[in-house]
Scaffold this motif. Structure first.
Motif, PDB file in Angstrom:
ATOM      1  N   PRO A   1     -23.262 -10.395  -1.208  1.00 31.45           N
ATOM      2  CA  PRO A   1     -22.011  -9.991  -1.868  1.00 31.45           C
ATOM      3  C   PRO A   1     -21.285 -11.164  -2.500  1.00 31.45           C
ATOM      4  CG  PRO A   1     -21.705 -10.085   0.507  1.00 31.45           C
ATOM      5  CD  PRO A   1     -23.166 -10.348   0.256  1.00 31.45           C
ATOM      6  N   LYS A   2     -20.514 -10.864  -3.541  1.00 33.98           N
ATOM      7  CA  LYS A   2     -19.640 -11.869  -4.158  1.00 33.98           C
ATOM      8  C   LYS A   2     -18.318 -11.919  -3.392  1.00 33.98           C
ATOM      9  CE  LYS A   2     -21.317 -11.830  -8.939  1.00 33.98           C
ATOM     10  NZ  LYS A   2     -22.562 -11.091  -8.764  1.00 33.98           N
ATOM     11  N   GLU A   3     -17.577 -12.983  -3.625  1.00 33.38           N
ATOM     12  CA  GLU A   3     -16.264 -13.111  -2.992  1.00 33.38           C
ATOM     13  C   GLU A   3     -15.320 -12.034  -3.521  1.00 33.38           C
ATOM     14  OE1 GLU A   3     -15.516 -17.784  -2.245  1.00 33.38           O
ATOM     15  OE2 GLU A   3     -16.136 -17.242  -4.277  1.00 33.38           O
ATOM     16  N   LEU A   4     -14.318 -11.692  -2.715  1.00 31.79           N
ATOM     17  CA  LEU A   4     -13.347 -10.687  -3.104  1.00 31.79           C
ATOM     18  C   LEU A   4     -12.226 -11.322  -3.919  1.00 31.79           C
ATOM     19  CD1 LEU A   4     -14.619  -9.772  -0.218  1.00 31.79           C
ATOM     20  CD2 LEU A   4     -12.803  -8.097  -0.266  1.00 31.79           C
ATOM     21  N   LYS A   5     -11.617 -10.520  -4.792  1.00 31.59           N
ATOM     22  CA  LYS A   5     -10.427 -10.971  -5.518  1.00 31.59           C
ATOM     23  C   LYS A   5      -9.203 -10.636  -4.678  1.00 31.59           C
ATOM     24  CE  LYS A   5      -9.112  -8.820  -9.364  1.00 31.59           C
ATOM     25  NZ  LYS A   5      -9.140  -8.429 -10.778  1.00 31.59           N
ATOM     26  N   ARG A   6      -8.442 -11.631  -4.280  1.00 34.24           N
ATOM     27  CA  ARG A   6      -7.277 -11.422  -3.413  1.00 34.24           C
ATOM     28  C   ARG A   6      -6.027 -11.190  -4.262  1.00 34.24           C
ATOM     29  NH1 ARG A   6      -5.536 -12.769   1.816  1.00 34.24           N
ATOM     30  NH2 ARG A   6      -7.614 -12.034   2.396  1.00 34.24           N
ATOM     31  N   VAL A   7      -5.338 -10.094  -3.991  1.00 34.88           N
ATOM     32  CA  VAL A   7      -4.032  -9.819  -4.595  1.00 34.88           C
ATOM     33  C   VAL A   7      -3.082  -9.429  -3.461  1.00 34.88           C
ATOM     34  CG1 VAL A   7      -4.980  -9.091  -6.808  1.00 34.88           C
ATOM     35  CG2 VAL A   7      -4.597  -7.395  -5.026  1.00 34.88           C
ATOM     36  N   TYR A   8      -1.792  -9.442  -3.745  1.00 36.80           N
ATOM     37  CA  TYR A   8      -0.795  -9.063  -2.744  1.00 36.80           C
ATOM     38  C   TYR A   8       0.058  -7.923  -3.286  1.00 36.80           C
ATOM     39  CZ  TYR A   8      -2.001 -13.206  -0.045  1.00 36.80           C
ATOM     40  OH  TYR A   8      -2.697 -14.125   0.705  1.00 36.80           O
ATOM     41  N   ILE A   9       0.259  -6.907  -2.461  1.00 35.64           N
ATOM     42  CA  ILE A   9       1.068  -5.760  -2.869  1.00 35.64           C
ATOM     43  C   ILE A   9       2.296  -5.658  -1.973  1.00 35.64           C
ATOM     44  CG2 ILE A   9      -0.868  -4.476  -3.837  1.00 35.64           C
ATOM     45  CD1 ILE A   9      -1.023  -2.881  -1.240  1.00 35.64           C
ATOM     46  N   GLU A  10       3.365  -5.120  -2.553  1.00 37.73           N
ATOM     47  CA  GLU A  10       4.640  -5.014  -1.827  1.00 37.73           C
ATOM     48  C   GLU A  10       4.565  -3.942  -0.739  1.00 37.73           C
ATOM     49  OE1 GLU A  10       7.509  -6.644  -2.029  1.00 37.73           O
ATOM     50  OE2 GLU A  10       7.063  -7.954  -3.745  1.00 37.73           O
ATOM     51  N   LYS A  11       5.094  -4.254   0.456  1.00 32.97           N
ATOM     52  CA  LYS A  11       5.238  -3.275   1.528  1.00 32.97           C
ATOM     53  C   LYS A  11       6.651  -2.706   1.478  1.00 32.97           C
ATOM     54  CE  LYS A  11       3.568  -4.428   5.597  1.00 32.97           C
ATOM     55  NZ  LYS A  11       3.284  -5.219   6.807  1.00 32.97           N
ATOM     56  N   SER A  12       6.862  -1.612   2.195  1.00 30.31           N
ATOM     57  CA  SER A  12       8.177  -0.960   2.180  1.00 30.31           C
ATOM     58  C   SER A  12       9.269  -1.849   2.771  1.00 30.31           C
ATOM     59  CB  SER A  12       8.107   0.362   2.952  1.00 30.31           C
ATOM     60  OG  SER A  12       7.667   0.150   4.280  1.00 30.31           O
TER      61      SER A  12
END
Length: 567
Positions: free
Chosen positions: A116-127
C-alpha cells in the motif's frame, strides 16, 4: 457452479483480447451484478459457517478464495466508487470516476506482492471545536481494503457482540435505540447508566492485538496498519491505531471492542445450557450493554455495580491499547437523562421518552443556517434543492422517537432563517411584497416556502412511526437470517413509505426491478422510468419502479450501447 467464473465477456478478455476503453465501458455497463452478489454471498455464508464451527483453516481457505475471486473484486470496487468519498483522491491524485477505469482495475487488483501507499492526512472539525485526523488511502488501497472487508465481515458477524450495532450488516442506530428502550422502559427496569467514552479509539488500537486476534491474512493486515501517512509533504509512521477514512478500519475497531458483552454476561447473568449451546438469562443486576461503533452505554440496577463494571472495562480496554476518558465516562440516573446517538433518553414521572437531543437539534440548525448563508445569492428554487435533503435526512432519522415538538421547533427556526434571508436579499421591498414573492398558500397551508417548481419540505411532514425491534440472534449471512432481513426490510418500507412510493414498493415486494435482490427501504435506491421520459413516459405509478443505483446505471449503460450499435 464454479464460483470463480466471470461472465463470457470477461473470459474473452482474459484470453487476450485488447482491453481498450470502449470494450471496458461495455463490460462495466453490462456487468451481471446479480450473479456477482450470489457468488460472493455463497462464499460469505461458507465463511460464517466455518467460523461458527471453529474451523479456522477452512475460514482462511475460503477467505483466500474470496479475495482472489473476480466477482469479489468487482463488488469491492463498486462499493468504493459508489459513495461520497470516491470523489476524494489519495496521495496519487487518482480517481476511478469512469466505467473504463473501474473495469480496468478489476483486472489490475492483485493480492500478490501488494504494497500500500501512504495515506493522505487531513484534519476535520469536530463538534467540540477540536480536529479529528482523517487518513485518505489511494483508490487502489481502498479497493484492496474493501475486498478484504468482504472476507472479514462474516467472521466479525459470527463472533461479534449481539448488542453491537455500528458498521454491521443490516443494523443501524434505530436498532440500538430500540434495544435501549426495551431495557429501560418498564417501571422495574434498571435506572442507572454508565456512559462510556474511549479516548481516540481509532488512533490508539494496538496493532499487535489486531494482528494476533483478527482472522485474516496477517501480512496484508500488517501492511494496512503500517502504511504510514503524509502530512505537509512529510512522511510519518503509524505504530498504533486504524486510520479513520480507511474502508477496513470500522470492522477492525468493532472486532477490537467485541467481547464486553460476554465479559458482563459471565459475571452478572445466569448461565444455562441447551444441548451444546450455552445461553444466558438476565439476573437481578439487570446489566445490559449497547454499543454503536466506539460509543457505548452499560445499564445497571445500581451505581455501585456500574463502578465495579467501569474497572472491568478499563482492564479490558488496556489490553487493546485503549483507555476510557475519565471526564466523559460518567454514571447517570435515568431520571436525569443521557444523550446517545443524537437522542435524549430520560424518564418523566416513570415514563421513558426518547427525543432528539438539544445538541443534535443545534447541530441541525447550524447546518441549515450555514447552508443558507453560503448560498445567500442563490435563487429560491436552488436554495430549496439544497435544504430539502438536509431536512429530509434529519426528519427521517428521528421518526421513531418522540419528535413532534422538536419538529415544530426546527420548522419555526428554519422559517425565521429564511425570512432573514429574504428580507436581506430584498431590503428595499415591503414585507408584504417579500412574503408574496417567496411564501404561498397551498390548500389549508399558509406560509409555504415554494417556487414554481420546488417546495420546501417540513420536519412535521414526517409522521412518528415506531421502529420494529431487531431479533439479535439473526445472522444476515445464514439462510434463516437472509429470509428474516429480507422480510424485515420489506415491512419497514411499508411502514415508512406512503402514497405512490408505498404502492411501488408493495408491487415489487421490496425487490429491485432489475436484479430482484432486496432494496434498502431507507438506503440508496432510485426510481426507474419503465418508458423513458424522452420517449413520452410520465411519472405515473404504472411507469415507475424502484431499483439499485448501480442496476439503474447499468441498465441505461446497456441502452446507450444498444443505441450506439443501432446508429
Amino acid at each position: 457452479m464454479n464460483e470463480n467464473k466471470p461472465n463470457s465477456v470477461t473470459l474473452k478478455n482474459e484470453a487476450g483480447a485488447n482491453l481498450d476503453d470502449k470494450n471496458l465501458k461495455v463490460q462495466w455497463n453490462t456487468f451481471d451484478w446479480k450473479e456477482a452478489e450470489n457468488v460472493v454471498n455463497r462464499l460469505q455464508t461458507r465463511i460464517t459457517k466455518a467460523t461458527i464451527e471453529g474451523n479456522l483453516n477452512l475460514v482462511k481457505k475460503l477467505q483466500y478464495m474470496l479475495v482472489n475471486n473476480f466477482y469479489g473484486k468487482a463488488i469491492a470496487i463498486r462499493k468504493i466508487t459508489g459513495n461520497v468519498g470516491s470523489r476524494t483522491s489519495g496521495i496519487d491524485n487518482e480517481l476511478w470516476d469512469s466505467p473504463e477505469k473501474k473495469m480496468k482495475n478489476i483486472y489490475k487488483l492483485n493480492v500478490g506482492n501488494y504494497k500500500p501507499k501512504e495515506l493522505k492526512r487531513v484534519y476535520i472539525e469536530k463538534s467540540n471545536g477540536k480536529k479529528r485526523p482523517l487518513g485518505i488511502p489511494t483508490m487502489y488501497d481502498r479497493a484492496m481494503q474493501s475486498l478484504y472487508t468482504l472476507s472479514l465481515e462474516p467472521v466479525a458477524e459470527a463472533t461479534g457482540d449481539n448488542t453491537s450495532y455500528g458498521f454491521r450488516k443490516r443494523r443501524n442506530t434505530q436498532d440500538a435505540r430500540e434495544q435501549i428502550f426495551s431495557c429501560m422502559c418498564k417501571g422495574t427496569s434498571a435506572k442507572w447508566v454508565l456512559e462510556g467514552d474511549i479516548k481516540g479509539c481509532f488512533d490508539n488500537i494496538s496493532h499487535e492485538w489486531l494482528i494476533e486476534n483478527v482472522t485474516m491474512d496477517k501480512q496484508i493486515l500488517s501492511k494496512f496498519l503500517k502504511a504510514g501517512y503524509i502530512y505537509k509533504n512529510t512522511s510519518y509512521r503509524t505504530d498504533d491505531g486504524t486510520p479513520q477514512g480507511g474502508v477496513i478500519s470500522p470492522i477492525l475497531a468493532n472486532m477490537a471492542l467485541d467481547g464486553v458483552e460476554t465479559l458482563l454476561k459471565e459475571k452478572y447473568w445466569k448461565k444455562g445450557k441447551t444441548g451444546t449451546t450455552i445461553s444466558y438469562r438476565n439476573n437481578n443486576n439487570k446489566v445490559n450493554y449497547i454499543r454503536y461503533a466506539d460509543d457505548f452505554i452499560i445499564i445497571g440496577d445500581s451505581k455501585e455495580n456500574l463502578e465495579e463494571i467501569k474497572i472491568m472495562i478499563i482492564d479490558f480496554m488496556k489490553i487493546r491499547g485503549l483507555e476510557l476518558s475519565e471526564e466523559k465516562t460518567i454514571i447517570t440516573h435515568i431520571d436525569d437523562g443521557f444523550d446517545f446517538l443524537g437522542w435524549s433518553f430520560r424518564k418523566y414521572n416513570g415514563k421513558l421518552l426518547i427525543k432528539p437531543s438539544k445538541k443534535n437539534q443545534a447541530k441541525f440548525m447550524d447546518n441549515i443556517r450555514t447552508t443558507v448563508m453560503k448560498n445567500r445569492a442563490m435563487s429560491q428554487e436552488a436554495l430549496i434543492k439544497k435544504l430539502n435533503p438536509i431536512i429530509r435526512g434529519w426528519g427521517k432519522y428521528h421518526q421513531g422517537a418522540v419528535s413532534r415538538e422538536a419538529y415544530e421547533n426546527m420548522d419555526n427556526a428554519i422559517h425565521e432563517t429564511l425570512w432573514r434571508w429574504a428580507t436581506r436579499k430584498h431590503g428595499k421591498q415591503s414585507l408584504g411584497e417579500i412574503k408574496d414573492k417567496y411564501w404561498k398558500t397551498i390548500g389549508t397551508r399558509n406560509w409555504v416556502f415554494c417556487s414554481e417548481n420546488a417546495r420546501l419540505i417540513k420536519s412535521t411532514d414526517y409522521k412518528i412511526i415506531r421502529y420494529p425491534k431487531l431479533k439479535l440472534e439473526m445472522n444476515p449471512f445464514l439462510s434463516d437470517g437472509k429470509e428474516y432481513y429480507a422480510k424485515r426490510k420489506y415491512e419497514i418500507g411499508l411502514k415508512y413509505m406512503s402514497g405512490k412510493f408505498k404502492t411501488i414498493w408493495e408491487r415489487q415486494n421490496g425487490l429491485c426491478c432489475f436484479c430482484k435482490l432486496p432494496l434498502e427501504p431507507q438506503g440508496e435506491k432510485e426510481l426507474h422510468h419503465i418508458i423513458p421520459r424522452k420517449q413520452g413516459g410520465d411519472d405515473t405509478i404504472s411507469n415507475l419502479a424502484y431499483c439499485h443505483t448501480y442496476c439503474h446505471k447499468g441498465h441505461h449503460g446497456i441502452q446507450n450501447i444498444q443505441t450506439a450499435l443501432d446508429i
